[in-house]
Design a protein around this motif. Structure first.
Motif, PDB file in Angstrom:
ATOM      1  N   SER A   1     -26.782  -1.587  18.091  1.00 24.93           N
ATOM      2  CA  SER A   1     -27.430  -1.661  19.401  1.00 24.93           C
ATOM      3  C   SER A   1     -26.522  -1.200  20.540  1.00 24.93           C
ATOM      4  CB  SER A   1     -27.903  -3.089  19.669  1.00 24.93           C
ATOM      5  OG  SER A   1     -26.766  -3.918  19.759  1.00 24.93           O
ATOM      6  N   GLN A   2     -25.232  -1.029  20.252  1.00 20.82           N
ATOM      7  CA  GLN A   2     -24.276  -0.728  21.330  1.00 20.82           C
ATOM      8  C   GLN A   2     -24.616   0.525  22.154  1.00 20.82           C
ATOM      9  OE1 GLN A   2     -20.260  -0.648  19.992  1.00 20.82           O
ATOM     10  NE2 GLN A   2     -19.463  -1.195  21.987  1.00 20.82           N
ATOM     11  N   PRO A   3     -24.954   1.655  21.507  1.00 19.89           N
ATOM     12  CA  PRO A   3     -25.217   2.842  22.312  1.00 19.89           C
ATOM     13  C   PRO A   3     -26.446   2.718  23.210  1.00 19.89           C
ATOM     14  CG  PRO A   3     -24.835   3.421  20.021  1.00 19.89           C
ATOM     15  CD  PRO A   3     -25.005   1.956  20.087  1.00 19.89           C
ATOM     16  N   ASN A   4     -27.430   1.884  22.787  1.00 19.94           N
ATOM     17  CA  ASN A   4     -28.654   1.768  23.578  1.00 19.94           C
ATOM     18  C   ASN A   4     -28.485   0.843  24.787  1.00 19.94           C
ATOM     19  OD1 ASN A   4     -29.932   3.474  21.815  1.00 19.94           O
ATOM     20  ND2 ASN A   4     -30.522   1.801  20.460  1.00 19.94           N
ATOM     21  N   ASN A   5     -27.642  -0.162  24.637  1.00 22.38           N
ATOM     22  CA  ASN A   5     -27.439  -1.092  25.743  1.00 22.38           C
ATOM     23  C   ASN A   5     -25.988  -1.058  26.187  1.00 22.38           C
ATOM     24  OD1 ASN A   5     -30.137  -2.083  25.487  1.00 22.38           O
ATOM     25  ND2 ASN A   5     -29.435  -3.187  23.671  1.00 22.38           N
ATOM     26  N   PRO A   6     -25.597  -0.019  26.933  1.00 20.45           N
ATOM     27  CA  PRO A   6     -24.190   0.073  27.312  1.00 20.45           C
ATOM     28  C   PRO A   6     -23.853  -0.938  28.397  1.00 20.45           C
ATOM     29  CG  PRO A   6     -25.420   1.815  28.339  1.00 20.45           C
ATOM     30  CD  PRO A   6     -26.389   1.043  27.526  1.00 20.45           C
ATOM     31  N   PRO A   7     -22.630  -1.428  28.386  1.00 19.15           N
ATOM     32  CA  PRO A   7     -22.235  -2.304  29.483  1.00 19.15           C
ATOM     33  C   PRO A   7     -22.154  -1.497  30.773  1.00 19.15           C
ATOM     34  CG  PRO A   7     -20.367  -1.801  28.062  1.00 19.15           C
ATOM     35  CD  PRO A   7     -21.572  -1.205  27.428  1.00 19.15           C
ATOM     36  N   SER A   8     -22.210  -2.185  31.921  1.00 17.99           N
ATOM     37  CA  SER A   8     -22.234  -1.452  33.191  1.00 17.99           C
ATOM     38  C   SER A   8     -20.912  -0.767  33.491  1.00 17.99           C
ATOM     39  CB  SER A   8     -22.608  -2.405  34.316  1.00 17.99           C
ATOM     40  OG  SER A   8     -21.698  -3.467  34.322  1.00 17.99           O
ATOM     41  N   SER A   9     -19.808  -1.244  32.911  1.00 19.25           N
ATOM     42  CA  SER A   9     -18.534  -0.557  33.103  1.00 19.25           C
ATOM     43  C   SER A   9     -17.846  -0.346  31.759  1.00 19.25           C
ATOM     44  CB  SER A   9     -17.639  -1.357  34.042  1.00 19.25           C
ATOM     45  OG  SER A   9     -17.295  -2.570  33.443  1.00 19.25           O
ATOM     46  N   LEU A  10     -17.275   0.826  31.603  1.00 16.76           N
ATOM     47  CA  LEU A  10     -16.670   1.197  30.321  1.00 16.76           C
ATOM     48  C   LEU A  10     -15.228   1.652  30.540  1.00 16.76           C
ATOM     49  CD1 LEU A  10     -19.577   3.450  29.029  1.00 16.76           C
ATOM     50  CD2 LEU A  10     -18.968   1.247  28.070  1.00 16.76           C
ATOM     51  N   PRO A  11     -14.336   1.295  29.621  1.00 17.58           N
ATOM     52  CA  PRO A  11     -12.988   1.846  29.724  1.00 17.58           C
ATOM     53  C   PRO A  11     -13.017   3.335  29.413  1.00 17.58           C
ATOM     54  CG  PRO A  11     -13.206   0.531  27.735  1.00 17.58           C
ATOM     55  CD  PRO A  11     -14.484   0.376  28.491  1.00 17.58           C
ATOM     56  N   ALA A  12     -12.380   4.130  30.245  1.00 22.22           N
ATOM     57  CA  ALA A  12     -12.435   5.585  30.060  1.00 22.22           C
ATOM     58  C   ALA A  12     -11.133   6.217  30.513  1.00 22.22           C
ATOM     59  CB  ALA A  12     -13.602   6.165  30.862  1.00 22.22           C
ATOM     60  N   THR A  13     -10.903   7.415  30.033  1.00 25.91           N
ATOM     61  CA  THR A  13      -9.754   8.198  30.493  1.00 25.91           C
ATOM     62  C   THR A  13     -10.283   9.405  31.246  1.00 25.91           C
ATOM     63  OG1 THR A  13      -8.498   7.520  28.555  1.00 25.91           O
ATOM     64  CG2 THR A  13      -7.648   9.401  29.764  1.00 25.91           C
ATOM     65  N   HIS A  14      -9.807   9.563  32.472  1.00 25.48           N
ATOM     66  CA  HIS A  14     -10.223  10.724  33.265  1.00 25.48           C
ATOM     67  C   HIS A  14      -9.328  11.896  32.881  1.00 25.48           C
ATOM     68  CE1 HIS A  14      -9.531  13.139  37.028  1.00 25.48           C
ATOM     69  NE2 HIS A  14     -10.776  13.407  36.713  1.00 25.48           N
ATOM     70  N   LEU A  15      -9.897  12.900  32.226  1.00 28.25           N
ATOM     71  CA  LEU A  15      -9.088  14.038  31.776  1.00 28.25           C
ATOM     72  C   LEU A  15      -8.815  14.999  32.930  1.00 28.25           C
ATOM     73  CD1 LEU A  15     -10.577  14.803  28.252  1.00 28.25           C
ATOM     74  CD2 LEU A  15      -8.592  13.438  28.824  1.00 28.25           C
ATOM     75  N   LEU A  16      -9.833  15.372  33.641  1.00 28.64           N
ATOM     76  CA  LEU A  16      -9.639  16.252  34.811  1.00 28.64           C
ATOM     77  C   LEU A  16     -10.906  16.373  35.638  1.00 28.64           C
ATOM     78  CD1 LEU A  16     -11.001  19.354  34.175  1.00 28.64           C
ATOM     79  CD2 LEU A  16      -9.084  19.423  32.646  1.00 28.64           C
ATOM     80  N   GLY A  17     -10.733  16.786  36.882  1.00 25.41           N
ATOM     81  CA  GLY A  17     -11.836  17.253  37.713  1.00 25.41           C
ATOM     82  C   GLY A  17     -12.513  16.284  38.651  1.00 25.41           C
ATOM     83  N   PHE A  18     -12.427  14.973  38.405  1.00 22.97           N
ATOM     84  CA  PHE A  18     -13.137  14.031  39.271  1.00 22.97           C
ATOM     85  C   PHE A  18     -12.347  13.934  40.582  1.00 22.97           C
ATOM     86  CE2 PHE A  18     -15.227   9.772  39.972  1.00 22.97           C
ATOM     87  CZ  PHE A  18     -16.522  10.233  39.838  1.00 22.97           C
ATOM     88  N   ALA A  19     -12.991  14.321  41.677  1.00 27.28           N
ATOM     89  CA  ALA A  19     -12.282  14.431  42.966  1.00 27.28           C
ATOM     90  C   ALA A  19     -11.637  13.112  43.366  1.00 27.28           C
ATOM     91  CB  ALA A  19     -13.257  14.870  44.042  1.00 27.28           C
ATOM     92  N   GLY A  20     -10.343  13.162  43.625  1.00 28.72           N
ATOM     93  CA  GLY A  20      -9.623  11.982  44.083  1.00 28.72           C
ATOM     94  C   GLY A  20      -8.944  11.183  42.994  1.00 28.72           C
ATOM     95  N   ALA A  21      -9.257  11.487  41.730  1.00 29.53           N
ATOM     96  CA  ALA A  21      -8.638  10.752  40.626  1.00 29.53           C
ATOM     97  C   ALA A  21      -7.571  11.620  39.965  1.00 29.53           C
ATOM     98  CB  ALA A  21      -9.693  10.351  39.597  1.00 29.53           C
ATOM     99  N   ARG A  22      -6.514  10.980  39.506  1.00 30.90           N
ATOM    100  CA  ARG A  22      -5.436  11.737  38.850  1.00 30.90           C
ATOM    101  C   ARG A  22      -5.850  12.124  37.438  1.00 30.90           C
ATOM    102  NH1 ARG A  22       0.614   9.695  39.151  1.00 30.90           N
ATOM    103  NH2 ARG A  22       0.758  11.573  37.911  1.00 30.90           N
ATOM    104  N   ASN A  23      -5.380  13.299  37.025  1.00 35.84           N
ATOM    105  CA  ASN A  23      -5.682  13.753  35.669  1.00 35.84           C
ATOM    106  C   ASN A  23      -5.013  12.837  34.635  1.00 35.84           C
ATOM    107  OD1 ASN A  23      -6.964  15.840  36.918  1.00 35.84           O
ATOM    108  ND2 ASN A  23      -5.584  17.435  36.213  1.00 35.84           N
TER     109      ASN A  23
END
Lengths: 176, 194
Positions: free
Chosen positions: B42-64
């Motif tokens: 059921s995990q993929p269908n009901n994702p939590p509102s916040s997820l741990p992630a790694t920003h690889l590149l491109g999101f304005a204002g965030a470090r790669n």
């Protein structure tokens, strides 16, 4: 030791001329009069993944800013481009793409390289081509697959930095 | 006359109790296993509102290559770097393409790399086979206030990106490819395209 007054005057004049002329010469060398707009990368017909397409585009923007060759680096679709004088447009089309594997590279060392080849074109908005070249970006040994996009963007920026761009029509350079 | 010798401490009632506890234990283990399995599905269908992630590149204002939390806050997609109060965000309505992918990366960092080098007879190469982990990637394209195109890539744990993508689509993000079928692209392939 006695220095004659006319000699002192000449030396001071030469020194002053050098000090005043230096910034103007530097500004002319850097050619920072152009503004460049980076177009969205064309994936061509090589089955390039969207993440690679995005990574090349974003890395290009970063690397071009680092060259300090342009007074501004604009994104595709940026409305500021409409008012920019002396605008250049950078178009990139991916021609070859070999999707490698980081695991394969780590295990075998000699296989699993990620290779990218792109054709870049720097032109004026009316279509006059200023610079055209084919650039490669590979990851052969260490690094993730996305590192190929960084290498490609860096090589494109290097090519542009080395090339001699024409003087823009609307800018003035003061030569002393 | 034959009979089995029963120790003085092991009465018939004790044996019965033992059998019952064993059965109860087995039922408990099976129930836990089923619960965990059901949770995984059921995990993929009901994702939590916040997820741990790694920003690889491109999101304005965030470090790669920075680790943080990717979450949906109202009508915005927000990335908050670990240990930092300031978060960067974009309006979900400005996202006009979302693509899923996957990539394989070495885990363990510098310590594992050094350990691999230290293994004699190039044995570190074999270690490489087990130190690579697969991740999901979420590639998004969005436009800023000036109309400029941005692209960002996030790396998430396996199976989490699809849920987030669906949630973003439900909140107004768009996809450029036809239909709403999730597009899964792989960053690793064996064939050479020319």
């Amino acid at each position: 030791m006695k220095t004659s007054r006319p000699a002192l005057f000449v030396m001071t004049t030469i020194l002053l001329t050098l000090v005043i002329a230096q910034p103007a010469r530097l500004s002319a060398e850097s050619g920072a009069q152009w503004t460049v707009q980076v177009s969205k990368v064309d994936p061509g017909a090589v089955g390039l993944t969207p993440s690679f397409q995005v990574a090349i585009y974003e890395n290009l923007l970063q690397e071009l800013s680092k060259t300090k060759r342009f007074k501004g680096v604009l994104r595709d679709g940026d409305r500021k481009a409409a008012n920019a004088t002396d605008l250049m447009v950078l178009k990139t089309v991916v021609e070859k793409y070999a999707a490698g594997s980081e695991t394969q590279r780590a295990v075998t060392t000699v296989t699993g390289a990620t290779k990218l080849t792109a054709h870049t074109q720097l032109s004026t908005p009316d279509g006059k081509i200023i610079l055209e070249s084919t650039v490669h970006g590979n990851v052969r040994f260490i690094g993730s697959n996305l590192r190929a996009t960084y290498n490609l963007a860096r090589n494109i920026a290097k090519t542009i930095k080395k090339s001699s761009l024409p003087e823009p029509t609307s800018s003035f350079v003061f030569d002393f | 006359m034959t009979h089995t010798a029963v120790p003085w401490y092991c009465k018939s009632s004790d044996r019965l109790l033992k059998r019952h506890s064993l059965t109860a234990f087995l039922i408990l283990v099976m129930a836990c296993g089923t619960g965990a399995f059901a949770e995984d599905v059921s995990q993929p269908n009901n994702p939590p509102s916040s997820l741990p992630a790694t920003h690889l590149l491109g999101f304005a204002g965030a470090r790669n290559n920075s680790n943080g939390t990717l979450s949906i806050e109202g009508d915005a997609l927000q990335f908050k770097k670990n240990g930092k109060a300031a978060a960067v965000q974009v309006r979900i309505a400005s996202i006009h393409d979302l693509v899923l992918g996957d990539l394989s990366r070495q885990v363990g960092g510098v310590s594992v790399t050094l350990a691999k080098v230290a293994v004699p007879y190039s044995g570190g190469r074999a270690v490489s086979l087990f130190t690579h982990k697969k991740y999901d990637t979420l590639t998004l394209e969005y436009v800023d206030a000036e109309g400029g195109l941005h692209g960002a890539i996030f790396e998430l744990k396996k199976g989490q990106a699809e849920g987030l993508r669906n949630e973003l689509l439900a909140k107004g993000a768009q996809v450029s490819n036809a239909g709403n079928e999730p597009t899964k692209q792989t960053a690793e392939a064996s064939s050479e395209n020319k």
